[in-house]
Design a protein around this motif. Structure first.
Motif, short mmCIF file in Angstrom:
data_model
loop_
_atom_site.label_atom_id
_atom_site.label_comp_id
_atom_site.label_asym_id
_atom_site.label_seq_id
_atom_site.Cartn_x
_atom_site.Cartn_y
_atom_site.Cartn_z
N LYS A 34 9.32 -8.93 29.56
CA LYS A 34 8.66 -8.12 30.35
C LYS A 34 8.31 -9.02 31.75
CE LYS A 34 5.53 -6.58 26.62
NZ LYS A 34 4.39 -6.72 25.79
N GLN A 52 11.71 -7.92 33.76
CA GLN A 52 11.79 -6.83 34.47
C GLN A 52 10.74 -6.50 35.58
OE1 GLN A 52 11.02 -3.54 31.55
NE2 GLN A 52 9.21 -3.74 31.46
N GLU A 53 9.59 -7.17 35.38
CA GLU A 53 8.72 -7.09 36.50
C GLU A 53 9.43 -8.02 37.93
OE1 GLU A 53 5.54 -5.87 37.11
OE2 GLU A 53 6.17 -4.96 35.26
N LYS A 56 12.27 -5.49 39.43
CA LYS A 56 11.77 -4.51 40.32
C LYS A 56 11.71 -4.36 41.86
CE LYS A 56 8.38 -2.60 36.71
NZ LYS A 56 6.85 -2.21 36.54
N THR A 61 9.60 -0.47 28.55
CA THR A 61 10.97 -0.77 29.69
C THR A 61 10.89 -0.06 30.77
OG1 THR A 61 12.17 -1.02 27.59
CG2 THR A 61 13.31 -0.70 29.71
N ALA A 62 10.86 -0.66 31.99
CA ALA A 62 10.70 0.01 33.40
C ALA A 62 11.94 0.88 33.58
CB ALA A 62 10.51 -1.07 34.26
N THR A 63 11.86 1.72 34.32
CA THR A 63 12.72 2.77 34.41
C THR A 63 13.93 1.97 35.32
OG1 THR A 63 11.51 3.29 36.64
CG2 THR A 63 10.91 4.71 34.86
#
Length: 300
Positions: A106, A109-110, A113, A133-135
């Protein structure tokens, strides 16, 4: 197997309440002290430097020994603790083992970005669900083809069934280990020369068995050998059983490593390291007379 290249981070966010907010970190400090915290932070930096996981193998463990100066026994105990408290999760891919966690992914992925581009991750190693899950994260299969995140939910039925079977087997395995650990600990406790802080000692004992670093028979033998050493040396300073296990002091008393100390000689009746000998009354009388210069012997 081919190992996918990941986008590593130059830095990662570190909470200022790291030592206080998470009970698991408090437990880690209590159990392993500053060395345990150091090891965990070291693994975090290695994971984020690589991306969102690292391969944990013999080379990785040797690197930890070299960089941090920790013993292999300590590392195995700490790794078992990380797994038990879900601070780190091991994933077996073929014959290789990776370590990561949902929390690590987590935060990863932050961080990515800001790259404003897609980042590809391995389906076998990515733990987050589609909704988490982020795009910008694109999950790929082993063949390297991109997979839409929505397709992850298609096999949830089969996955859930497999997970249920896996969890059942894991519970059965842990149940057997708990029985073995309980039986083995009683033998260890009976042999150990200082019986204090039983609950802490039992926890450390179980952690050792879970790490696979040692067997119940070896720990019992170590306790017997340590008790023998304490008896021979007559020491008043005896390890608390928890420290004997958690600090890996037991390693010196394992079969094959243990060296039985020699019995201490009696120094109570010695003067300047010269042994005294006993004299008869006649000999003492003659010595006294010689000193006084009167000759003869003293009669009773």
């Amino acid at each position: 197997m081919a190992r996918q290249k990941n986008d590593g981070l130059g830095y990662f966010p570190f909470d200022t309440d790291f030592f206080y907010a998470d009970r698991r970190i408090k437990a880690l400090r209590a159990r392993f002290g500053s060395d345990g915290v150091l090891l965990y932070i070291y693994l975090l930096t290695e994971i984020y430097r690589n991306g969102y996981y690292i391969w944990y193998d013999r080379d990785c463990e040797d690197g930890i020994v070299s960089e941090l100066g920790l013993t292999e026994g300590f590392i195995k105990q700490a790794m078992a603790f990380f797994a038990d408290r879900s601070l780190l999760i091991s994933i077996l891919v073929g014959t290789d083992t990776a370590i990561t966690s949902p929390g690590i992914q987590k935060r990863y992925q932050e961080a990515v970005k800001r790259l404003k581009r897609d980042v590809y991750v391995d389906e076998a190693l990515w733990l987050l669900e589609e909704r988490e899950t982020a795009t910008c994260i694109k999950v790929t299969r082993k063949d390297g083809k991109s997979e839409k995140n929505s397709s992850k939910s298609g096999g949830n039925g089969d996955k859930s069934e497999k997970n249920a079977i896996k969890e059942k087997k894991e519970k059965e395995r842990k149940g057997k280990e708990n029985i073995d650990a309980a039986t083995g600990f009683e033998a260890f406790w009976e042999a150990y020369p200082k019986k204090v802080r039983r609950q802490e000692a039992e926890t450390a004992y179980c952690d050792l068995l879970l790490s696979g670093a040692v067997t119940p028979e070896e720990l019992h033998a170590a306790a017997v050998n340590y008790a023998e050493t304490c008896g021979i040396e007559g020491t008043d300073k005896i390890y608390h059983p928890h420290n004997f296990l958690a600090k890996c002091a037991f390693e010196d008393y394992l079969p094959g490593r243990y060296k039985r100390p020699e019995k201490q000689t009696d120094t109570k009746n010695r003067f300047c390291n010269f042994p005294q000998r006993k004299h008869s009354r006649e000999e003492l009388a003659e010595l006294e007379a010689a000193l006084l210069g009167i000759g003869g012997s003293v009669k009773e």
